[in-house]
Scaffold this motif. Structure first.
Motif, PDB file in Angstrom:
ATOM      1  N   ARG A 194       0.952  -1.319   0.070  1.00 25.34           N
ATOM      2  CA  ARG A 194      -0.028   0.040  -0.118  1.00 25.34           C
ATOM      3  C   ARG A 194       0.828   1.265  -0.004  1.00 25.34           C
ATOM      4  O   ARG A 194       0.574   2.206  -0.774  1.00 25.34           O
ATOM      5  N   ARG A 195       1.798   1.094   0.808  1.00 28.43           N
ATOM      6  CA  ARG A 195       2.809   2.395   0.835  1.00 28.43           C
ATOM      7  C   ARG A 195       3.521   2.866  -0.351  1.00 28.43           C
ATOM      8  O   ARG A 195       3.708   3.913  -0.903  1.00 28.43           O
ATOM      9  N   LEU A 196       4.120   1.640  -1.141  1.00 31.97           N
ATOM     10  CA  LEU A 196       4.636   1.760  -2.398  1.00 31.97           C
ATOM     11  C   LEU A 196       3.869   2.277  -3.552  1.00 31.97           C
ATOM     12  O   LEU A 196       4.064   2.894  -4.171  1.00 31.97           O
ATOM     13  N   ARG A 197       2.552   1.637  -3.602  1.00 32.85           N
ATOM     14  CA  ARG A 197       1.680   1.993  -4.621  1.00 32.85           C
ATOM     15  C   ARG A 197       1.049   3.449  -4.489  1.00 32.85           C
ATOM     16  O   ARG A 197       0.914   4.006  -5.541  1.00 32.85           O
ATOM     17  N   SER A 198       1.041   3.966  -3.265  1.00 36.70           N
ATOM     18  CA  SER A 198       0.619   5.297  -3.138  1.00 36.70           C
ATOM     19  C   SER A 198       1.528   6.347  -3.123  1.00 36.70           C
ATOM     20  O   SER A 198       1.336   7.454  -3.251  1.00 36.70           O
ATOM     21  N   GLY A 199       2.603   5.871  -2.518  1.00 32.56           N
ATOM     22  CA  GLY A 199       3.801   7.219  -2.215  1.00 32.56           C
ATOM     23  C   GLY A 199       4.809   7.177  -3.480  1.00 32.56           C
ATOM     24  O   GLY A 199       5.687   8.110  -3.348  1.00 32.56           O
ATOM     25  N   TYR A 200       4.971   6.192  -4.609  1.00 34.30           N
ATOM     26  CA  TYR A 200       5.935   6.324  -5.424  1.00 34.30           C
ATOM     27  C   TYR A 200       5.227   6.080  -7.018  1.00 34.30           C
ATOM     28  O   TYR A 200       4.225   5.769  -6.996  1.00 34.30           O
ATOM     29  N   ARG A 201       6.096   6.533  -7.724  1.00 39.06           N
ATOM     30  CA  ARG A 201       5.613   6.617  -8.991  1.00 39.06           C
ATOM     31  C   ARG A 201       6.552   5.671 -10.039  1.00 39.06           C
ATOM     32  O   ARG A 201       7.344   5.399  -9.906  1.00 39.06           O
ATOM     33  N   TYR A 202       5.603   4.867 -10.919  1.00 34.84           N
ATOM     34  CA  TYR A 202       6.187   3.861 -11.962  1.00 34.84           C
ATOM     35  C   TYR A 202       6.984   4.880 -13.131  1.00 34.84           C
ATOM     36  O   TYR A 202       6.186   5.849 -13.586  1.00 34.84           O
ATOM     37  N   GLY A 215      18.301   5.373  -3.024  1.00 40.35           N
ATOM     38  CA  GLY A 215      17.845   6.353  -3.735  1.00 40.35           C
ATOM     39  C   GLY A 215      16.674   6.357  -4.279  1.00 40.35           C
ATOM     40  O   GLY A 215      15.774   7.236  -4.548  1.00 40.35           O
ATOM     41  N   PHE A 216      16.238   5.073  -4.326  1.00 35.52           N
ATOM     42  CA  PHE A 216      14.775   4.953  -4.731  1.00 35.52           C
ATOM     43  C   PHE A 216      13.713   5.265  -3.744  1.00 35.52           C
ATOM     44  O   PHE A 216      12.687   5.918  -3.743  1.00 35.52           O
ATOM     45  N   LEU A 217      13.926   4.798  -2.382  1.00 35.49           N
ATOM     46  CA  LEU A 217      13.062   4.675  -1.339  1.00 35.49           C
ATOM     47  C   LEU A 217      13.261   6.307  -0.717  1.00 35.49           C
ATOM     48  O   LEU A 217      11.970   6.641  -0.314  1.00 35.49           O
ATOM     49  N   PHE A 218      14.258   6.812  -0.767  1.00 32.37           N
ATOM     50  CA  PHE A 218      14.191   8.149   0.045  1.00 32.37           C
ATOM     51  C   PHE A 218      14.568   9.411  -0.999  1.00 32.37           C
ATOM     52  O   PHE A 218      14.604  10.591  -0.568  1.00 32.37           O
ATOM     53  N   GLY A 219      15.145   9.080  -2.354  1.00 32.11           N
ATOM     54  CA  GLY A 219      15.422  10.035  -3.198  1.00 32.11           C
ATOM     55  C   GLY A 219      14.160  10.290  -4.351  1.00 32.11           C
ATOM     56  O   GLY A 219      13.323  10.996  -3.916  1.00 32.11           O
ATOM     57  N   TYR A 227      12.510  -1.994  -9.020  1.00 33.91           N
ATOM     58  CA  TYR A 227      12.670  -1.156  -8.105  1.00 33.91           C
ATOM     59  C   TYR A 227      11.594  -1.563  -7.046  1.00 33.91           C
ATOM     60  O   TYR A 227      11.904  -1.753  -5.672  1.00 33.91           O
ATOM     61  N   PHE A 228      10.396  -1.599  -7.432  1.00 34.36           N
ATOM     62  CA  PHE A 228       9.384  -2.032  -6.672  1.00 34.36           C
ATOM     63  C   PHE A 228       9.260  -3.313  -5.808  1.00 34.36           C
ATOM     64  O   PHE A 228       9.097  -3.154  -4.595  1.00 34.36           O
ATOM     65  N   ALA A 229       9.552  -4.258  -6.780  1.00 34.42           N
ATOM     66  CA  ALA A 229       9.737  -5.494  -6.252  1.00 34.42           C
ATOM     67  C   ALA A 229      10.733  -5.524  -5.232  1.00 34.42           C
ATOM     68  O   ALA A 229      10.730  -6.366  -4.339  1.00 34.42           O
ATOM     69  N   GLN A 279       2.917 -20.821   3.029  1.00 32.89           N
ATOM     70  CA  GLN A 279       3.008 -21.040   1.584  1.00 32.89           C
ATOM     71  C   GLN A 279       3.474 -19.918   1.205  1.00 32.89           C
ATOM     72  O   GLN A 279       3.485 -18.911   1.569  1.00 32.89           O
ATOM     73  N   TRP A 280       3.925 -19.829  -0.424  1.00 33.80           N
ATOM     74  CA  TRP A 280       4.625 -18.529  -1.013  1.00 33.80           C
ATOM     75  C   TRP A 280       3.337 -17.635  -1.313  1.00 33.80           C
ATOM     76  O   TRP A 280       2.432 -18.364  -2.051  1.00 33.80           O
ATOM     77  N   ARG A 281       3.226 -16.474  -1.072  1.00 36.76           N
ATOM     78  CA  ARG A 281       2.339 -15.582  -1.474  1.00 36.76           C
ATOM     79  C   ARG A 281       2.852 -14.820  -2.610  1.00 36.76           C
ATOM     80  O   ARG A 281       4.006 -14.105  -2.519  1.00 36.76           O
ATOM     81  N   VAL A 282       2.126 -14.630  -3.632  1.00 36.16           N
ATOM     82  CA  VAL A 282       2.517 -13.657  -4.869  1.00 36.16           C
ATOM     83  C   VAL A 282       2.315 -12.326  -4.392  1.00 36.16           C
ATOM     84  O   VAL A 282       1.091 -11.962  -4.036  1.00 36.16           O
ATOM     85  N   LEU A 283       3.392 -11.213  -4.498  1.00 38.96           N
ATOM     86  CA  LEU A 283       2.848  -9.966  -4.054  1.00 38.96           C
ATOM     87  C   LEU A 283       3.550  -9.056  -5.277  1.00 38.96           C
ATOM     88  O   LEU A 283       4.622  -9.077  -5.656  1.00 38.96           O
ATOM     89  N   ASP A 284       2.746  -8.131  -6.067  1.00 38.33           N
ATOM     90  CA  ASP A 284       3.210  -7.359  -7.052  1.00 38.33           C
ATOM     91  C   ASP A 284       2.761  -5.854  -6.549  1.00 38.33           C
ATOM     92  O   ASP A 284       1.799  -5.316  -6.652  1.00 38.33           O
ATOM     93  N   PRO A 285       4.033  -5.094  -5.901  1.00 34.21           N
ATOM     94  CA  PRO A 285       3.693  -3.766  -5.413  1.00 34.21           C
ATOM     95  C   PRO A 285       3.978  -2.934  -6.503  1.00 34.21           C
ATOM     96  O   PRO A 285       3.534  -1.340  -6.035  1.00 34.21           O
ATOM     97  N   THR A 286       3.739  -3.130  -7.677  1.00 36.95           N
ATOM     98  CA  THR A 286       4.274  -2.095  -8.977  1.00 36.95           C
ATOM     99  C   THR A 286       2.908  -1.464  -9.070  1.00 36.95           C
ATOM    100  O   THR A 286       1.974  -2.038  -9.363  1.00 36.95           O
TER     101      THR A 286
END
Length: 317
Positions: A194-202, A215-219, A227-229, A279-286
């Motif tokens: 949620r934080r990555l999708r709302s606060g960062y840009r593709y 640099g991605f997280l703080f710059g 970068y997102f993954a 189990q392994w859960r798929v997560l796509d934060p992009t």
């Protein structure tokens, strides 16, 4: 941004039926290579030996390669449960041996040769398909387990590899802030995404051209799917959730005339898998890309007729 085709993927038995105006599923996440080590700039796979078992027999994988047995014309993998849905995958010439799957891996029907798998559930043919190839893969009934049930040292692998982020106090502090109040792995996954999708840009272009994770997280706070993954994987590791990076394709280009998905270079994608304790859960934060216009969709539909006709010609004539 290239539209060049990399593969064609035809759903077989086990998938919902396709209709004239829609595919059997909206898209396929075609899982390719998986990686467990991140050094702050790039991912690699650890070629460590490991033990695995199938049909009551014990095997030892040397240099991280477990060669799967071939029986009755198919190569069998130690997945859990009954075989699942099938895919026919036609690969265009590529200097790669990665086997692409979409619902786990139970067995592989390849024209010849052998195949091996690693601790992170990635599968590879014995030789690269530099001239192209076609194979059929059959998924597993419980794809989230991967090959974990067949590996006696699986828990040790989680501890040794998947909980080892690079030492960065700022990233660790950010992970603690973002996951504060999350009671379990699922909650931490949702909070980070949620934080990555709302606060960062593709963006396909980094601000400084060669930014690292910090640099991605703080710059710049802008980057492509890697970068997102990567950010989500490392943040979750700091929060005590084992993760691994997956590279593959996100195929949504359905050809209704031929009944297959086209996988293109521009659909190359990275996401992560996180272990939730069971189990392994798929997560796509992009964040999702901009939607196509109606005119774009109609043009794409007209352009799909020719390759479908060509495929039928080569198969039937």
């Amino acid at each position: 941004r290239s539209s060049a085709r990399v593969m064609r993927v035809k759903p077989l038995d086990g998938w919902p039926p396709a209709a004239a105006d829609r595919p059997p599923v909206p898209f396929l996440m075609l899982r390719g290579a998986s990686f467990d080590r991140f050094d702050g700039r790039r991912w690699t796979r650890t070629p460590a030996p490991f033990e695995w078992r199938k049909d009551g027999r014990r095997y030892v994988a040397a240099e991280g390669k477990a060669w799967a047995p071939r029986r009755s014309g198919a190569i069998h993998f130690p997945s859990d449960g009954a075989p699942g849905a099938g895919l026919e995958v036609t690969m265009y010439p590529m200097n790669s041996a990665v086997v692409f799957t979409a619902a786990g891996l139970s067995s592989l029907e390849a024209p010849e040769g052998s195949a091996w798998f690693d601790e992170d559930d990635g599968a590879h043919l014995g030789a690269a398909y530099t001239m192209g190839t076609t194979y059929r893969v059959w998924g597993s009934e419980r794809p989230g387990l991967g090959f974990s049930r067949a590996m006696p040292g699986f828990a040790l692998n989680l501890e040794r590899l998947d909980r080892e982020p690079p030492a960065d106090p700022k990233v660790a502090a950010l992970a603690a802030e973002w996951t504060r109040g999350a009671a379990d792995a699922e909650g931490k996954m949702a909070a980070v995404a949620r934080r990555l999708r709302s606060g960062y840009r593709y963006s396909l272009f980094a601000v400084d051209g060669r930014q690292d994770l910090a640099g991605f997280l703080f710059g710049g706070k802008a980057g492509n799917c890697e970068y997102f993954a990567t950010a989500a994987a490392v943040l979750l590791r700091h929060a005590g959730v084992p993760t691994r990076l997956v590279a593959g394709f996100l195929a949504d280009d359905w050809n209704e005339y031929g009944g297959f998905f086209d996988g293109r270079q521009g659909q190359a994608h990275a996401w992560l898998e996180a272990w939730d304790g069971a189990q392994w859960r798929v997560l796509d934060p992009t964040p999702p890309a901009a939607a196509a216009t109606s005119a774009d969709r109609w043009l794409a539909r007209a352009q799909r007729w020719a390759p479908a006709a060509q495929l039928r010609w080569y198969r039937a004539v």
